[in-house]
Scaffold this motif. Sequence first.
Motif, PDB file in Angstrom:
ATOM      1  N   LEU A   1      -2.711 -21.416  -0.209  1.00 25.85           N
ATOM      2  CA  LEU A   1      -3.308 -22.185   0.876  1.00 25.85           C
ATOM      3  C   LEU A   1      -4.824 -22.209   0.743  1.00 25.85           C
ATOM      4  CD1 LEU A   1      -2.911 -23.728   3.458  1.00 25.85           C
ATOM      5  CD2 LEU A   1      -2.932 -21.576   4.692  1.00 25.85           C
TER       6      LEU A   1
ATOM      7  N   LEU B   1      -8.443 -23.682   2.591  1.00 24.34           N
ATOM      8  CA  LEU B   1      -9.136 -24.355   3.692  1.00 24.34           C
ATOM      9  C   LEU B   1     -10.527 -24.777   3.242  1.00 24.34           C
ATOM     10  CD1 LEU B   1      -8.133 -22.085   6.713  1.00 24.34           C
ATOM     11  CD2 LEU B   1      -7.133 -24.246   6.038  1.00 24.34           C
TER      12      LEU B   1
ATOM     13  N   PRO C   1     -10.149 -14.574  -6.158  1.00 19.27           N
ATOM     14  CA  PRO C   1      -9.538 -13.635  -5.209  1.00 19.27           C
ATOM     15  C   PRO C   1      -8.020 -13.802  -5.086  1.00 19.27           C
ATOM     16  CG  PRO C   1     -11.490 -14.624  -4.245  1.00 19.27           C
ATOM     17  CD  PRO C   1     -11.237 -15.332  -5.535  1.00 19.27           C
TER      18      PRO C   1
ATOM     19  N   ARG D   1      -5.596 -11.158  -6.203  1.00 18.96           N
ATOM     20  CA  ARG D   1      -5.342  -9.925  -5.469  1.00 18.96           C
ATOM     21  C   ARG D   1      -4.818 -10.162  -4.068  1.00 18.96           C
ATOM     22  NH1 ARG D   1      -8.661  -4.687  -6.219  1.00 18.96           N
ATOM     23  NH2 ARG D   1      -6.803  -4.166  -5.036  1.00 18.96           N
ATOM     24  N   ILE D   2      -5.085 -11.323  -3.517  1.00 17.74           N
ATOM     25  CA  ILE D   2      -4.713 -11.535  -2.122  1.00 17.74           C
ATOM     26  C   ILE D   2      -3.855 -12.775  -1.976  1.00 17.74           C
ATOM     27  CG2 ILE D   2      -6.649 -10.315  -1.131  1.00 17.74           C
ATOM     28  CD1 ILE D   2      -8.143 -12.865  -0.973  1.00 17.74           C
ATOM     29  N   LYS D   3      -3.031 -12.752  -0.956  1.00 15.34           N
ATOM     30  CA  LYS D   3      -2.045 -13.819  -0.800  1.00 15.34           C
ATOM     31  C   LYS D   3      -2.092 -14.426   0.595  1.00 15.34           C
ATOM     32  CE  LYS D   3       1.085 -11.475  -3.939  1.00 15.34           C
ATOM     33  NZ  LYS D   3       2.319 -10.714  -4.063  1.00 15.34           N
ATOM     34  N   GLY D   4      -1.407 -15.545   0.708  1.00 18.59           N
ATOM     35  CA  GLY D   4      -1.161 -16.156   2.013  1.00 18.59           C
ATOM     36  C   GLY D   4      -2.424 -16.444   2.783  1.00 18.59           C
ATOM     37  N   PHE D   5      -2.416 -16.102   4.080  1.00 19.83           N
ATOM     38  CA  PHE D   5      -3.563 -16.471   4.894  1.00 19.83           C
ATOM     39  C   PHE D   5      -4.785 -15.616   4.610  1.00 19.83           C
ATOM     40  CE2 PHE D   5      -1.306 -13.307   6.988  1.00 19.83           C
ATOM     41  CZ  PHE D   5      -0.099 -13.807   7.434  1.00 19.83           C
ATOM     42  N   TYR D   6      -4.593 -14.474   3.917  1.00 15.40           N
ATOM     43  CA  TYR D   6      -5.775 -13.750   3.459  1.00 15.40           C
ATOM     44  C   TYR D   6      -6.581 -14.662   2.537  1.00 15.40           C
ATOM     45  CZ  TYR D   6      -3.963  -9.232   5.058  1.00 15.40           C
ATOM     46  OH  TYR D   6      -3.517  -8.192   5.806  1.00 15.40           O
TER      47      TYR D   6
ATOM     48  N   ALA E   1      -6.491 -17.863   2.593  1.00 11.21           N
ATOM     49  CA  ALA E   1      -7.058 -18.940   3.393  1.00 11.21           C
ATOM     50  C   ALA E   1      -8.437 -18.539   3.903  1.00 11.21           C
ATOM     51  CB  ALA E   1      -6.133 -19.271   4.560  1.00 11.21           C
ATOM     52  N   VAL E   2      -8.575 -17.274   4.303  1.00 12.21           N
ATOM     53  CA  VAL E   2      -9.876 -16.803   4.781  1.00 12.21           C
ATOM     54  C   VAL E   2     -10.884 -16.788   3.642  1.00 12.21           C
ATOM     55  CG1 VAL E   2     -11.113 -14.921   5.864  1.00 12.21           C
ATOM     56  CG2 VAL E   2      -8.816 -15.481   6.618  1.00 12.21           C
ATOM     57  N   ALA E   3     -10.407 -16.415   2.452  1.00 10.70           N
ATOM     58  CA  ALA E   3     -11.296 -16.413   1.295  1.00 10.70           C
ATOM     59  C   ALA E   3     -11.806 -17.820   1.002  1.00 10.70           C
ATOM     60  CB  ALA E   3     -10.574 -15.841   0.076  1.00 10.70           C
TER      61      ALA E   3
ATOM     62  N   LEU F   1     -12.194 -20.074   3.211  1.00  8.60           N
ATOM     63  CA  LEU F   1     -13.174 -20.384   4.256  1.00  8.60           C
ATOM     64  C   LEU F   1     -14.566 -19.946   3.816  1.00  8.60           C
ATOM     65  CD1 LEU F   1     -11.629 -19.502   7.731  1.00  8.60           C
ATOM     66  CD2 LEU F   1     -12.268 -21.736   6.879  1.00  8.60           C
TER      67      LEU F   1
END
Lengths: 298, 263, 358
Positions: free
Chosen positions: C76, C78, C124, C127-132, C134-136, C138
């Motif tokens: 995802l 954003l 990133p 290492r990170i998935k899903g909405f995490y 999404a924040v990245a 952002l």
Amino acid sequence: MLFFIEVTLSGMMAGVMYSLVALGFVLIFKASGIFNFAQGVMALFAALTLVGLMEKFNFPIWLAIIGTIVVMIALAWLIERIMLRHLVNQEPIILFMATLGLAYVLEGMGDILWGSDVKVLDLGIPQGASDWMLDSFDIYIEKLEIFAAVTAAIMVAFLAVFFQKTRIGRALRAVADDHQAALSVGISLHTIWVIVWSVAGIVALVAGIMWGSKSGVQFSLSLIALKALPVLILGGFTSVPGAIIGGLIIGVGEKIAEVYLGPFVGGAIENWFAYMLALAFLLFRPQGLFGEKIIERV
Amino acid sequence: MNQQSSPETILAVENISLSFGVMKVLDSISFDIRRGEIRSIIGPNGAGKSSMLNVINGFYHPQEGSITFKGETRKQMAPHVAANHGIARTFQNIALFKGMSTLDNIMTGRNLKMKTNLFWQALHIGPARVEELENREAAEKIIDFLGIQAIRKKPVGKLPYGLQKRVELGRALAAEPELLLLDEPMAGMNSEEKEDMCRFVLDVNSEFGTTIALIEHDMGVVMDLSDRVLVLDYGKQLADGVPDEVRNNQDVIDAYLGVPHEH
Amino acid sequence: MIYRETGQFKANYQDDQALFPIAQDRYVILVILLITFGLVPALLNEYWLNAILLPFLIYSLAALGLNILTGYCGQLSLGTGAFMAVGAFSVYKLMVAFPGIGFIPMVVLSGVITAAVGTIFGLPSLRIKGFYLAVATLAAQFFLIWLFNKVGWFFNYSATGMINAPPMTIFGAIVTGPKADPIAKYYLVAAFVAVFALAAKNIARGRIGRNWMAIRDMDIAAELIGVRPLIAKLSAFAVSSFYVGMAGALYFAVWLGSAEPTEAFDINQSFLVLFMIIIGGLGSVLGSFLGAAFLVIMPIMLKNLMVDGFGTTSALAEHIQIIVVGVLIIGFLIVEPHGLARLWRIAKEKMRLWPFPY
């Protein structure tokens, strides 16, 4: 040195505000695994409703607050009824995107119901500088900010008790752990969700009041609330203390960065600093400060 | 059981220990798998069977011990190294790519056989097209072998359980593995489906000469299929040998009949 | 026309692998292409070209890009608005600094630059998935827009912070800037979209596309059968950003003509493109087009209907439009997470079997 303390304190106060929004996220995430993007807009919507009730219907403050709480509970019920109920067991990312849609609906509704102009929110919360702090330590700090910090502290204490000691709190934690298991021992998922979204709505109201008193009720409020996302990354998505501490770190961090670093790069780094901080943090500790590392199984 | 790697040994694990925090999942396990055999790993739930497979194909990294595969000794495997060197597997809880068709799942299994780059793929001419067709033929052979022609273009997420298990086997076979790890291939099946699956396992073993390591709970199946059986219990190695030896081993009988454990 | 595949037998895998295995589909595509390049420019006036078809085509390209990342690879983002900005500012700098290299290579090059930036911000995802994640993304959104606002080099130190597209020509026709020829603009954008939509479809149905989907559906299993998450995810970020960057370049240079980063590429752009692929269909090339068409045309129609039809103020119409979009998003996610594209496919299945229900 005094200036540094002042910057730090004002950062902490901003951080408390972030924490308030983040708290709403954590509540919903804990109980339903939903990352509720609309939490910020919920704060805006609550504040708009409050102002609207006071201005358009001339409600006294206490009645307006009760009225808003009723509206937020009704909203929670509607959200569960119309949206969540039909999305059980969907992928988290689908649920997340659904709350994006919810954010749009709430934003549009708020504007249509109460108008989109900037509104002044005056609940008689003390304004201006705290004389006591100014006199005794020569530090400038807003009374409103102290008020917000105290309110946040009370609310966190209340929530902690609610989660740990009450029957509903235990049911909430059970649901958070495993939807189906909770269902199978007779916990009604629907009721739980309505309760959680109501509580999150009330938390949003408090956040909306604080932000609104500080800088007026306007759309930018829901954007400020986006800052709660990096807060959550730092604090972990399921930790109430994490939300508070994460909020403080982000608040202080971005104020210090803005004041001491900003001038060298043209300023306004508050816009992105929190996200970059969260990003850097994610790379080293993906589970957040207080989250637990998950062992993946196949 | 401290056999040295003899020429016909395809995989040997030595003194593998794995723990998560304070929890010891595997405690100094050593065994080997010979080329061409069917090797079973059995044991009660939580014995560490799946963890053992996860160690072999590099998903878990053991703290101690070594893994020797085809003569190369490593402290631990990496998933892509295992895949590249010919280890494929199926999963206890089906891990198919649910949004993709049966054919696409099996074609994904052939990923490592395909090499053309993004540019040719975007144009879909020349080498990319040739490669796609060659691999399609290989995939179709597996589809024929498993008798799943009719569901070729169906999204796998909506297939019944037994068929999903079969597609998953197909995806693993598509990689033309030398060692195939099957994690409870018959779990949750009725006896007819089990029979089918047993036949596939035996056929894979005899027709393609694939070495197979399998985890299974159904003792009848295990004793019939396996050349040798390894028994694990609470992360410890309880017994290892041909089915008859294991069947008569007192420790194994105790573990399965539930003599209280001393911890 | 009767939509049937009866009697069309595939004698070899080559035919079965074809882009459009059913003959009628091939005719439809042919007709669409004929209409796109033959009839449309002749029949439609400037308003249609500028206000509807150009944004539709450009957003289709952006939606295709995001769909590669989110729909096919499951990551995802954003930050689409910011990546469009990277494309826009790249093409601007190229137009100003190297006007000689030609506009088409410039757009492609802007895509390449965006791909590089996108890959960096995609790191990133390992290492990170899903909405995490999404924040990245952002972080990318806010940081990049800030950068384009604050660093004068990007907008050549213009007093307003705006960038203006200088006129560029292709085969003698002006395609950028205020004096551009609407028909030439349309042809250029339509050609870009047609070529790269075909490329996207090809990638999606080949090995790389399958690896993306494998990562999306079950990343652990994908890794254990030899799909390298690093390569799959970063290639998705790169290809996706390439498309989004080109869309951003066309958006600024061909459609808008001038742009200011905070307004043209803000987070609402990111949401808009994301909504296009949700409504159109995640993981579908066709869906990217349907979603873009829907969200370009719907607000215009709604506004016309409300303001001219019911005499409401345009502010109210805008608020109602926001609500409608939100409701549609939720509705599609509940009823048909695969969007309009799936509805289209169901309709086709029905037609194949018609008049029999099964």
